[in-house]
Write a protein that holds these residues in place. Structure first.
Motif, PDB file in Angstrom:
ATOM      1  N   ASP A 402       0.833  -1.203   0.000  1.00  0.00           N
ATOM      2  CA  ASP A 402       0.000   0.000   0.000  1.00  0.00           C
ATOM      3  C   ASP A 402       0.869   1.255   0.000  1.00  0.00           C
ATOM      4  N   GLN A 403       1.929   1.233   0.786  1.00  0.00           N
ATOM      5  CA  GLN A 403       2.850   2.374   0.795  1.00  0.00           C
ATOM      6  C   GLN A 403       3.433   2.597  -0.596  1.00  0.00           C
ATOM      7  N   PHE A 404       3.850   1.515  -1.228  1.00  0.00           N
ATOM      8  CA  PHE A 404       4.442   1.617  -2.564  1.00  0.00           C
ATOM      9  C   PHE A 404       3.447   2.215  -3.551  1.00  0.00           C
ATOM     10  N   ASN A 405       2.205   1.735  -3.535  1.00  0.00           N
ATOM     11  CA  ASN A 405       1.202   2.232  -4.480  1.00  0.00           C
ATOM     12  C   ASN A 405       0.900   3.712  -4.267  1.00  0.00           C
ATOM     13  N   VAL A 406       0.730   4.107  -3.008  1.00  0.00           N
ATOM     14  CA  VAL A 406       0.408   5.508  -2.727  1.00  0.00           C
ATOM     15  C   VAL A 406       1.579   6.412  -3.101  1.00  0.00           C
ATOM     16  N   LEU A 407       2.782   6.013  -2.735  1.00  0.00           N
ATOM     17  CA  LEU A 407       3.962   6.825  -3.048  1.00  0.00           C
ATOM     18  C   LEU A 407       4.194   6.908  -4.548  1.00  0.00           C
ATOM     19  N   LEU A 408       3.908   5.827  -5.254  1.00  0.00           N
ATOM     20  CA  LEU A 408       4.070   5.839  -6.709  1.00  0.00           C
ATOM     21  C   LEU A 408       3.086   6.813  -7.351  1.00  0.00           C
ATOM     22  N   LYS A 409       1.825   6.753  -6.933  1.00  0.00           N
ATOM     23  CA  LYS A 409       0.821   7.653  -7.500  1.00  0.00           C
ATOM     24  C   LYS A 409       1.135   9.107  -7.143  1.00  0.00           C
ATOM     25  N   ARG A 410       1.534   9.327  -5.897  1.00  0.00           N
ATOM     26  CA  ARG A 410       1.856  10.690  -5.490  1.00  0.00           C
ATOM     27  C   ARG A 410       3.055  11.223  -6.260  1.00  0.00           C
ATOM     28  N   GLY A 411       4.079  10.383  -6.441  1.00  0.00           N
ATOM     29  CA  GLY A 411       5.266  10.815  -7.171  1.00  0.00           C
ATOM     30  C   GLY A 411       4.969  11.137  -8.624  1.00  0.00           C
ATOM     31  N   LEU A 412       4.134  10.332  -9.262  1.00  0.00           N
ATOM     32  CA  LEU A 412       3.792  10.585 -10.659  1.00  0.00           C
ATOM     33  C   LEU A 412       3.025  11.896 -10.806  1.00  0.00           C
ATOM     34  N   LYS A 413       2.118  12.166  -9.855  1.00  0.00           N
ATOM     35  CA  LYS A 413       1.369  13.416  -9.920  1.00  0.00           C
ATOM     36  C   LYS A 413       2.264  14.625  -9.662  1.00  0.00           C
ATOM     37  N   GLU A 414       3.158  14.502  -8.688  1.00  0.00           N
ATOM     38  CA  GLU A 414       4.021  15.622  -8.345  1.00  0.00           C
ATOM     39  C   GLU A 414       5.006  15.937  -9.461  1.00  0.00           C
ATOM     40  N   ARG A 415       5.499  14.911 -10.152  1.00  0.00           N
ATOM     41  CA  ARG A 415       6.573  15.136 -11.127  1.00  0.00           C
ATOM     42  C   ARG A 415       6.082  15.134 -12.571  1.00  0.00           C
ATOM     43  N   ARG A 416       4.760  15.129 -12.757  1.00  0.00           N
ATOM     44  CA  ARG A 416       4.270  15.100 -14.132  1.00  0.00           C
ATOM     45  C   ARG A 416       4.668  16.355 -14.902  1.00  0.00           C
ATOM     46  N   HIS A 417       4.755  17.484 -14.195  1.00  0.00           N
ATOM     47  CA  HIS A 417       5.162  18.727 -14.853  1.00  0.00           C
ATOM     48  C   HIS A 417       6.615  18.667 -15.298  1.00  0.00           C
ATOM     49  N   GLU A 418       7.428  17.912 -14.527  1.00  0.00           N
ATOM     50  CA  GLU A 418       8.861  17.827 -14.818  1.00  0.00           C
ATOM     51  C   GLU A 418       9.154  16.774 -15.879  1.00  0.00           C
ATOM     52  N   SER A 419       8.526  15.598 -15.735  1.00  0.00           N
ATOM     53  CA  SER A 419       8.816  14.490 -16.648  1.00  0.00           C
ATOM     54  C   SER A 419       8.339  14.788 -18.058  1.00  0.00           C
ATOM     55  N   TYR A 420       7.185  15.411 -18.156  1.00  0.00           N
ATOM     56  CA  TYR A 420       6.610  15.643 -19.477  1.00  0.00           C
ATOM     57  C   TYR A 420       6.676  17.122 -19.864  1.00  0.00           C
ATOM     58  N   SER A 421       7.702  17.782 -19.400  1.00  0.00           N
ATOM     59  CA  SER A 421       7.864  19.200 -19.736  1.00  0.00           C
ATOM     60  C   SER A 421       8.272  19.333 -21.199  1.00  0.00           C
TER      61      SER A 421
END
Length: 667
Positions: A402-421
């Motif tokens: 559960d920790q892995f899933n939540v952290l993965l989703k949170r990380g993707l949302k937080e870094r979407r501006h950076e990864s797909y800039s």
């Protein structure tokens, strides 16, 4: 002078609220101070606290109330000396002999001028102060432990939040990580919603947090989000560092009123506060006044003026008690006129501070010691009511998955501006098209050009991911320290979630780059050759990224890590086998630690075979590719050995990064 005790209770205390003993996310609506169940944030508050309907469950009782005791707490730091190296190191006392007790249902406020040791003491009480602390700090008579940590909420003065997440997303992800797995997902969402409403964050629920270079919510709203993250877990002990700093009086009143309501739920609340108004001061049950790390008063808030009056420091009837205490802590006598302060010399101030410290030791210290020791013997004390054995700390932790899933989703949302800039995509595609044009349909007979293109592949996709990965852990260091200190998740779940979350963009960009440059560059037009070339480049990207993660985790300083990475990549570039074929034996071993060497060698092995020929002289004279000097020096065999070497680096660099994080972070 302070009004009588009965009047203080009317103005500064919330009547007891009848609540059930069990914590429930679906708690019945109750009354809470300064609650906000609508978007109307205007609060008109006279001498009494307003009681309004509150749908939140955060005011329900704490599961395991905690009595916090601290005796003779002292803390020193070593000061660096710039004199002769034989001179002994000097120590500076940050705290000296601080003693006190705060029980469930009470709010203790720590007052004092800047640099008096308030934050240091609060951090020590939260179990997060590095170094050796002398004296004793106990929680229900027990030392600090992981179980206590999970029942403790700690709000730092600086708001450490992800800038690109919204307010609701921040609280929701915190709820998913911190609330027990016995609650359903919907119950956790309800808890996040309740906290959001309780703290008056309804209007900005879908606004991003923001940061220094990104406009987001206001400073007061960020502070409330930080407090809300700790409220989510129904803490038994809540510690806050300057929760009202930078807030207007109405917002500060709402924050302290909410803390008052939390304390009524049998929680122990300790906060530092710089200069509270008289209305805020009346909400505190106990105060600790520090002057240069030494206490000058510890005890009930409503008795403070009587105490100082008894030792000769009488306050004006209209004075704010907090202002009066800060003047004393600074060594300024209450009868000193504003125009006379310039004549009030430092010696007089120090003499007054020492007098106040001596008075504390003479009049208050022994009584505090007696109160602490009597608390151990009181059968009704929370010290004698230990939580049952079945309520282990695992009850308040989520599973690794559960920790892995939540952290993965949170990380993707937080870094979407950076990864797909667009800037990053433009950077890669511009280099791809430019290199494709430079090597446009290169003739297979020009083997030197094609070998140069393959070496460019290995170098570019060594530099680019390496320098991007260096920023990963240093940028998230403060958030990682905060969340790990709170016991939100284990380090391994964060580490693997970060690794997996970085894969999409780390692998998509080199795939696009290779798809464009490979066919424009005139390399072998075979699907199998292209696929194997792509796989080698992607593998090289992962290895290079691992090295960047390791350097960033070890140094935790972007400038130092970038400098070391530049030297490392320059070494790998020279030892890669392209520029120098005949390396002296005493330094030839360097190529075996260069991932660019193995990547370059694999790319050659994919592109050429031992039976391939190239035009080596005019007139159609052909030679074996294996006889071409750069290829002959490296060879086209032992591909399995090269893959194994890259695999060891892939695992080794990431393992090194994990170990560095483990050694540098709280467990």
């Amino acid at each position: 002078m302070m009004p009588p005790q009965q009047e203080i209770d009317i103005a500064g205390r919330i009547p007891a609220i009848n609540r059930s003993e069990n914590v429930s996310v679906h708690a019945e609506p109750t009354e809470c101070p300064l609650g906000d169940s609508s978007t109307n944030h205007e609060i008109h508050m006279p001498e009494k606290l307003q009681m309004v309907p509150c749908p939140s469950s955060i005011l329900s009782k704490a599961l395991h109330p905690i009595t916090l005791e601290f005796e003779d707490v002292a803390y020193k730091i070593n000061l660096p000396t710039h004199a002769h190296f034989m001179e002994p190191k000097t120590d500076r006392a940050i705290l000296s002999g601080v003693t006190g007790i705060v029980r469930p249902g009470e709010i203790m406020a720590m007052l004092g001028p800047s640099g008096s040791g308030k934050t240091t003491l609060l951090t020590a009480l939260a179990g997060r102060l590095p170094g050796k602390i002398s004296g004793g700090i106990t929680y229900n008579g027990q030392p600090f432990s992981s179980s206590i940590k999970r029942k403790t909420g700690f709000v730092t003065q600086d708001d450490v939040l992800y800038p690109h997440l919204t307010v609701l997303e921040t609280l929701t992800y915190a709820a998913m990580l911190r609330l027990p797995k016995t609650l359903t997902r919907q119950e956790k969402l309800n808890q996040a919603e309740s906290v959001l409403v309780e703290l008056g964050l309804t209007r900005c629920r879908n606004s991003i947090i923001g940061g220094p270079l990104l406009r987001g919510v206001s400073g007061g709203e960020r502070k409330r989000v930080s407090i809300g993250q700790e409220m989510l877990v129904n803490p038994s002990l809540l510690l806050l560092d300057e929760p009202t700093s930078g807030l207007d009086s109405t917002t500060a009143q709402r924050i302290i009123g909410t803390l008052r309501g939390l304390a009524q739920g049998e929680r122990t609340v300790v906060t530092t506060i710089h200069q509270p108004s008289s209305r805020l001061y009346r909400m505190f049950d106990k105060v600790v006044v520090l002057s240069e790390g030494c206490p000058i008063y510890v005890g009930n808030a409503y008795r403070v003026l009587d105490y100082f009056g008894s030792i000769g420091f009488v306050a004006d009837a209209a004075v704010n008690p907090a202002d009066f205490l800060l003047d004393l802590a600074n060594g300024v006598a209450p009868d000193t006129k504003q125009g006379d302060q310039q004549e009030f010399h430092a010696d007089d101030q120090n003499s007054m501070k020492q007098s106040l410290i001596s008075s504390y030791k003479k009049n208050l210290y022994s009584g505090l010691k007696v109160e602490i020791h009597q608390n151990f013997q009181d059968p009704n004390s929370y010290l004698t009511r230990r939580p049952s054995s079945h309520s282990s700390e695992k009850e308040w932790s989520t599973s690794w998955w559960d920790q892995f899933n939540v952290l993965l989703k949170r990380g993707l949302k937080e870094r979407r501006h950076e990864s797909y800039s667009g800037l990053r995509i433009f950077q890669v595609m511009a280099v791809s098209i430019l290199s494709g044009l430079l090597w446009w349909h290169s003739n297979p007979s020009h083997i030197q050009d094609q070998v140069g293109l393959l070496f460019f592949f290995s170098i570019f996709w060594g530099f680019f991911p390496l320098f991007n990965a260096i920023f990963t852990f240093p940028q998230e260091r403060s958030i990682l320290i905060k969340e790990r200190s709170s016991g939100m998740y284990c380090l391994s779940s964060y580490f693997f979630a970060r690794m997996v979350g970085d894969l999409p963009m780390e692998l998509v960009l080199p795939t696009l780059f290779t798809a464009v440059t490979y066919w424009m560059g005139g390399l072998k037009p075979s699907p199998s050759n292209f696929i194997f070339t792509l796989l080698v480049i992607l593998y090289n990207v992962l290895v290079s990224q691992g090295l960047g993660l390791a350097l960033g985790a070890i140094l935790m300083d972007v400038k130092k890590a970038t400098t070391l990475a530049s030297v490392t990549m320059l070494t790998f570039l020279l030892a890669g086998g392209y520029y120098i074929q005949h390396v002296p034996p005493f330094i030839g071993w360097m190529k075996y630690i260069s991932f660019s060497y193995y990547c370059y060698k694999l790319l050659l092995g994919v592109q050429y075979t031992e039976i391939d020929y190239y035009e080596c002289a005019p007139g159609g004279v052909t030679c074996k590719v294996l006889d071409f000097p750069p290829i002959k020096q490296l060879g086209l065999d032992n591909k399995a050995y090269d893959v194994v070497a890259l695999t060891l680096m892939l695992v080794g660099y990431r393992l090194l990064a994990y170990v560095a994080l483990r050694m540098g972070q709280p467990r």
